[in-house]
Enzyme design. Structure first.
Site, PDB file in Angstrom:
ATOM      1  N   VAL A  81      51.490  98.252  -6.318  1.00  0.00           N
ATOM      2  CA  VAL A  81      52.167  97.082  -6.885  1.00  0.00           C
ATOM      3  C   VAL A  81      52.741  96.222  -5.775  1.00  0.00           C
ATOM      4  O   VAL A  81      52.683  94.983  -5.815  1.00  0.00           O
ATOM      5  CB  VAL A  81      53.267  97.537  -7.861  1.00  0.00           C
ATOM      6  CG1 VAL A  81      54.123  96.350  -8.294  1.00  0.00           C
ATOM      7  CG2 VAL A  81      52.651  98.209  -9.070  1.00  0.00           C
ATOM      8  N   ALA A  82      53.303  96.862  -4.749  1.00  0.00           N
ATOM      9  CA  ALA A  82      53.880  96.104  -3.643  1.00  0.00           C
ATOM     10  C   ALA A  82      52.820  95.321  -2.887  1.00  0.00           C
ATOM     11  O   ALA A  82      53.089  94.251  -2.345  1.00  0.00           O
ATOM     12  CB  ALA A  82      54.602  97.052  -2.690  1.00  0.00           C
TER      13      ALA A  82
ATOM     14  N   GLU B  15      51.177  89.526  -7.447  1.00  0.00           N
ATOM     15  CA  GLU B  15      50.687  89.378  -8.821  1.00  0.00           C
ATOM     16  C   GLU B  15      50.673  87.937  -9.308  1.00  0.00           C
ATOM     17  O   GLU B  15      49.799  87.547 -10.087  1.00  0.00           O
ATOM     18  CB  GLU B  15      51.543  90.233  -9.785  1.00  0.00           C
ATOM     19  CG  GLU B  15      51.321  91.719  -9.670  1.00  0.00           C
ATOM     20  CD  GLU B  15      52.151  92.352  -8.564  1.00  0.00           C
ATOM     21  OE1 GLU B  15      52.045  93.579  -8.388  1.00  0.00           O
ATOM     22  OE2 GLU B  15      52.904  91.617  -7.890  1.00  0.00           O
TER      23      GLU B  15
ATOM     24  N   ASP C   5      25.352  58.388  -3.981  1.00  0.00           N
ATOM     25  CA  ASP C   5      24.295  57.563  -4.526  1.00  0.00           C
ATOM     26  C   ASP C   5      24.650  56.102  -4.258  1.00  0.00           C
ATOM     27  O   ASP C   5      25.829  55.750  -4.156  1.00  0.00           O
ATOM     28  CB  ASP C   5      24.173  57.823  -6.033  1.00  0.00           C
ATOM     29  CG  ASP C   5      23.052  57.049  -6.673  1.00  0.00           C
ATOM     30  OD1 ASP C   5      21.948  57.035  -6.101  1.00  0.00           O
ATOM     31  OD2 ASP C   5      23.266  56.449  -7.739  1.00  0.00           O
TER      32      ASP C   5
ATOM     33  N   ASP D 258      25.427  58.773 -10.764  1.00  0.00           N
ATOM     34  CA  ASP D 258      25.667  58.349 -12.136  1.00  0.00           C
ATOM     35  C   ASP D 258      24.456  58.538 -13.047  1.00  0.00           C
ATOM     36  O   ASP D 258      24.557  58.351 -14.252  1.00  0.00           O
ATOM     37  CB  ASP D 258      26.103  56.872 -12.184  1.00  0.00           C
ATOM     38  CG  ASP D 258      25.060  55.942 -11.570  1.00  0.00           C
ATOM     39  OD1 ASP D 258      24.023  56.445 -11.069  1.00  0.00           O
ATOM     40  OD2 ASP D 258      25.286  54.718 -11.584  1.00  0.00           O
TER      41      ASP D 258
ATOM     42  N   ASP E 266      20.663  62.457 -10.684  1.00  0.00           N
ATOM     43  CA  ASP E 266      21.686  62.997  -9.793  1.00  0.00           C
ATOM     44  C   ASP E 266      22.237  64.341 -10.272  1.00  0.00           C
ATOM     45  O   ASP E 266      22.900  65.044  -9.505  1.00  0.00           O
ATOM     46  CB  ASP E 266      22.858  62.012  -9.677  1.00  0.00           C
ATOM     47  CG  ASP E 266      22.439  60.674  -9.094  1.00  0.00           C
ATOM     48  OD1 ASP E 266      21.642  60.688  -8.144  1.00  0.00           O
ATOM     49  OD2 ASP E 266      22.891  59.637  -9.592  1.00  0.00           O
TER      50      ASP E 266
ATOM     51  N   ASN F  70      55.311  90.517   0.359  1.00  0.00           N
ATOM     52  CA  ASN F  70      54.459  91.664   0.024  1.00  0.00           C
ATOM     53  C   ASN F  70      54.249  92.571   1.234  1.00  0.00           C
ATOM     54  O   ASN F  70      54.296  93.806   1.120  1.00  0.00           O
ATOM     55  CB  ASN F  70      53.111  91.185  -0.505  1.00  0.00           C
ATOM     56  CG  ASN F  70      53.178  90.775  -1.967  1.00  0.00           C
ATOM     57  OD1 ASN F  70      53.474  89.627  -2.285  1.00  0.00           O
ATOM     58  ND2 ASN F  70      52.936  91.710  -2.858  1.00  0.00           N
TER      59      ASN F  70
ATOM     60  N   ASN G 293      58.186  90.612  -7.436  1.00  0.00           N
ATOM     61  CA  ASN G 293      56.940  89.853  -7.265  1.00  0.00           C
ATOM     62  C   ASN G 293      56.727  88.810  -8.347  1.00  0.00           C
ATOM     63  O   ASN G 293      56.221  87.709  -8.084  1.00  0.00           O
ATOM     64  CB  ASN G 293      55.748  90.805  -7.247  1.00  0.00           C
ATOM     65  CG  ASN G 293      55.685  91.631  -5.979  1.00  0.00           C
ATOM     66  OD1 ASN G 293      56.518  91.465  -5.089  1.00  0.00           O
ATOM     67  ND2 ASN G 293      54.716  92.522  -5.895  1.00  0.00           N
TER      68      ASN G 293
ATOM     69  N   ASP H  39      60.025  86.008  -7.037  1.00  0.00           N
ATOM     70  CA  ASP H  39      59.151  85.186  -6.195  1.00  0.00           C
ATOM     71  C   ASP H  39      58.261  84.265  -7.020  1.00  0.00           C
ATOM     72  O   ASP H  39      57.983  83.134  -6.627  1.00  0.00           O
ATOM     73  CB  ASP H  39      58.267  86.089  -5.319  1.00  0.00           C
ATOM     74  CG  ASP H  39      59.080  86.834  -4.278  1.00  0.00           C
ATOM     75  OD1 ASP H  39      60.223  86.414  -4.023  1.00  0.00           O
ATOM     76  OD2 ASP H  39      58.588  87.830  -3.742  1.00  0.00           O
TER      77      ASP H  39
END
Length: 867
Positions: A275-276, A280, A322, A600, A604, A666, A694, A698
């Site tokens: 986890v550290a 996440e 183009d 366009d 293309d 971390n 986390n 943070d």
């Protein structure tokens, strides 16, 4: 159709196919429609979001925590919290991709619902999907061609092929003879439009076998490559994971053999370390930063269809554009004219009697119309004639104004063989006016050798400037003269010539220079003529001395290796096919460049999808190009691309700040966990506490880093290389300083809380470390969010960040003070002295980072002075 194919070609009788034959053939070859690739199933989309390294680590942690909960009654808190983070990350990713690929659906919408065919000698309307090879299709102005075919009969038939070729001028089509193979002028293609005349065509290919179908096939086969940011984040996650796995093995070994802890307890420490190791909230913060960039770009006329392209556009090295409708206005315009008495002059010059007469004759012999409905321009007619109407409007005149004094009596339409058209007008009771416009060398003009030489010099001058030249002559005859064209079209007086071109957009000049200032190389890719493309490219600054121009034919003679070797020297590509455009994009990518492609038209679309950032025009662009693109310009303004580049660079800078903010802590958490176990202190933090740090402490403040303004020098720096690490440009050094600071600080606080103030009070030390790590890592976001030294103004600049920070600190304090929350997260009450130590410690990282920032600035200043 080539001569070889002609051997197998059988002309369909004038009566057309029988209905029985058509039904049988439809069963054999299938419907005349495009086939899309199979969409990706939901489970594969979910797996794509779970297969990155950080998600796999969390998956392992969920599995291990669940096993511990079942086998050792370890509680479900860890499993629920870690699993929730995974679900949130995947849900956000799927939501951002909910707008599925629409390119093939748009291609299908271009297929006609109906078409007029002749079967059993009867003209009838059938569904376009039921058209089969050898069907006879009747075309008229305004129709869309339902399939690829050869022209059997043609009466002034003109086809607009811009969606396939990029050329803005309709192509005149001729009837195919029995003796020769059909060339491009004798073939028509699915998806193109009839602008003038009538014709009968015989279908040769339908569905996916057509030119349009081959483009659809390219879209099915073309895969997007991962964005540079995805690659960098994956590499960063890999480093963190490798570091965590190594640390986990060390901790497990120490716990089991050195400290004689059980397997279950050792596994719990391993979960905590996993986890550290994983930031996440980083995927969510990245997504929020990109989404915020999407909103800001939308306000600046750039709509992002793929969120990750927000960052990618900021790192492009090449913009392959183009020409028609992107760099130019897609409006044929008269820019110069010549008369025998005035010589060459600009179209916006004040009118003289001679130039007024030239304009008058051109206007009278024109059939095009321009109308403005609800603020939009609607045109009818050939682009060349539309340029005449615009010239009239420039001088506040209309064709109707001219015809008041000279009403039209008759017209001899334009023919591609004679390359001119003629009209007759009534001037008064005694005279008629005959006007002929067309190619200079085809006009039956009565003039001296000297006057012809002067006209030819002007003609050649216009041609050298890539202008399309149109000449006009006139003759006044008695009113009783018969309207016999053979006798009328002689002895004309040359009124003058005009030069016509699709001009560059006014804002393109500054945009091209801004691209070069930002280290981006602009490249022109067009299906138009080589001479025209070269002239436009020189004019707007794309083509400079030493750079090369290459045609599609020359390109096809180059191998992929040769093209990659020469790619950086080529600035203009003309007369290229959709396959060529993909080759060009991929050749640039092979050099390590990040490529943006603008366009366009249907032609293309494959290159737009292949490019790192495909950019479509929102006004003039087809739905196909919009569906294949990552970004759509709602104002069709090339300069908007550079605004998007600046915004993309700002987003990337803010993501780097988020990486610095999250990853530094971390690393400190890993060092803290490993160091404490090596010292024999056990795990100083639980997995639940690490998740709170986390995700809450943070993560929530980190969300608001996306609202930081960009650095002032962003557009004067070169693009970031694809191979450049996230840790480049000083980020690695700053991460190291932050990680070391927090590691030493938290180890010291833990030791002080556990051993210094009381006797072996591990919960006290754990609570103190939790508070310092959670609150301290929030406060030092101020030192990270701005590369300049902190000031009172910079502290107040992002009020949402300030509110989020205050809320985060209050939540962390509540966890440490509210009894019910304390026990759930393994925290305890602290004495006043403990809180005083925490109060001092939380400001230490910010002070260290500010000192480091000032030291780095002094080094930069010294280096600049030395240079």
């Amino acid at each position: 159709m080539s001569k070889k194919q002609m051997k197998n070609f059988i002309r369909t009788p004038k009566s057309g196919l029988s209905q029985v034959t058509a039904t049988q053939r439809l069963a054999e070859v299938g419907a005349n429609e495009l086939v899309a690739s199979r969409p990706m199933p939901l489970w594969r989309k979910v797996w794509q979001h779970l297969r990155d390294v950080s998600s796999l680590v969390l998956l392992f942690a969920v599995g291990l925590a669940s096993y511990m909960a079942i086998a050792h009654d370890g509680g479900w808190t860890k499993s629920i919290v870690i699993g929730s983070i995974l679900v949130i990350n995947v849900a956000i990713g799927l939501y951002q991709e909910a707008s599925a690929e629409k390119a093939l659906a748009a291609l299908k919408s271009m297929s006609l619902p109906t078409a007029t065919v002749r079967r059993d000698d009867v003209a009838q309307t059938v569904a376009a999907k039921d058209i089969v090879p050898a069907d006879l299709v009747l075309l008229k102005a305004g129709d869309q061609v339902p399939a690829d075919a050869v022209v059997l009969t043609s009466t002034n038939l003109a086809i607009d092929e811009a969606v396939l070729t990029g050329e803005s001028v309709p192509v005149n089509k001729l009837a195919m003879t029995d003796l020769d193979g059909a060339n491009d002028d004798q073939q028509v293609f699915a998806g193109t439009a009839v602008t003038a005349g009538t014709g009968v065509i015989q279908v040769t290919t339908t569905g996916m076998a057509t030119e349009l179908g081959q483009i659809a096939g390219l879209l099915n086969q073309t895969k997007r490559r991962a964005t540079p940011l995805q690659g960098r984040l994956n590499r960063l996650s890999g480093w963190l994971t490798a570091f965590a796995v190594t640390g986990g093995l060390v901790i497990f070994a120490l716990s089991v053999w050195a400290q004689n802890q059980g397997i279950a307890d050792s596994l719990m420490i391993g979960i905590s370390l996993a986890v550290a190791a994983v930031p996440e909230t980083l995927p969510i913060i990245v997504t929020i930063s990109l989404a915020h960039g999407v909103k800001r770009m939308a306000k600046r006329h750039a709509i992002m269809r793929r969120v990750s392209a927000v960052e990618t556009i900021g790192g492009v090295d090449v913009i392959a554009s183009d020409k028609t409708g992107t760099l130019t206005q897609n409006k044929m315009t008269i820019t110069k004219f010549w008369t025998p008495s005035t010589g060459v002059a600009a179209a916006d010059a004040a009118l003289t009697p001679a130039s007024r007469d030239l304009m008058r004759y051109l206007g009278l012999a024109t059939n095009a119309e321009i109308q403005h409905v609800a603020g939009t321009e609607q045109t009818v007619g050939d682009p060349t004639e539309l340029s005449i109407v615009r010239w009239l409007a420039q001088h506040e005149l209309t064709r109707d104004d001219l015809e008041v004094d000279a009403p039209r009596l008759a017209e001899d339409p334009f023919d591609s063989t004679k390359k001119m058209m003629a009209t007759v007008h009534q001037l008064n009771d005694r005279e008629k006016l005959v006007i002929v416009k067309g190619a200079l060398d085809r006009l039956p003009v009565d003039q001296t050798a000297a006057s012809y030489a002067a006209a030819k010099r002007a003609h050649d001058q216009f041609g050298a400037a890539a202008l399309r030249v149109l000449a006009v002559g006139y003759r006044i005859v008695p009113t009783e003269t018969d309207l016999a064209w053979a006798s009328l079209l002689t002895d004309l007086t040359l009124a003058g010539i005009v030069g016509i071109i699709d001009p560059p957009r006014p804002e393109v000049y500054a945009a091209i220079q801004a691209a070069k200032d930002a280290g981006i190389q602009p490249v022109m890719i067009t299906g138009d003529h080589l001479v025209t493309a070269t002239a436009i490219a020189k004019d707007i600054g794309i083509l400079n001395a030493g750079q090369q121009v290459i045609s599609g034919a020359e390109l096809n003679r180059l191998s992929d290796q040769d093209l990659t070797a020469r790619i950086k020297d080529i600035a203009v590509y003309a007369r290229v096919s959709p396959q060529d455009k993909i080759r060009i994009v991929q050749a640039w990518q092979a050099t390590g460049a990040t490529v943006a492609m603008t366009g366009d038209g249907v032609n293309d679309a494959p290159a737009l999808k292949s490019a790192d950032v495909g950019i479509a025009m929102g006004i003039t662009g087809t739905e196909v190009s919009k569906g294949a693109a990552d970004m759509i310009l709602t104002d069709d303004n090339f300069a908007t691309i550079m605004t998007a580049v600046k915004e993309g660079r700002t987003v990337y800078q803010n993501i780097l700040k988020a990486v610095e903010f999250l990853v530094g802590v971390n690393f400190a958490q890993i060092f803290l966990m490993v160091g404490a176990v090596m010292f024999g202190w056990g795990a100083p933090l639980l997995a639940e506490q690490l998740l709170i740090i986390n995700v809450l402490a943070d993560g929530i403040p980190g969300f608001y880093l996306s609202r930081e303004p960009g650095e002032a020098v962003a557009m004067q720096q070169p693009p970031i290389s694809n191979e450049e690490s996230l840790l480049a440009r000083g980020l690695g050094q700053r991460l190291a300083v932050r990680a070391v600071t927090f590691t030493l600080l938290t180890l010291g606080v833990y030791a002080l809380g556990r051993f210094g103030l009381t006797t072996n009070q591990a919960p006290v030390g754990m609570t103190m470390v939790f508070m310092v790590l959670a609150i301290g890592s929030m406060i030092d976001i101020y030192a990270i969010k701005d590369r300049q030294p902190l000031t009172w103004a910079s502290l107040r600049r992002n009020p949402r960040l300030n509110r989020a920070l205050l809320a985060g600190i209050l939540v962390v304090l509540a966890l440490g003070l509210v009894p019910g929350l304390q026990s759930w997260f393994g925290l305890v009450n602290l004495a006043g002295l403990n809180w005083l130590i925490i109060l001092v410690a939380v400001f230490v990282p910010t002070m260290v980072l500010e000192l480091n920032k000032r030291r780095q600035q002094r080094q930069v200043t010294v280096a600049e002075l030395t240079e």
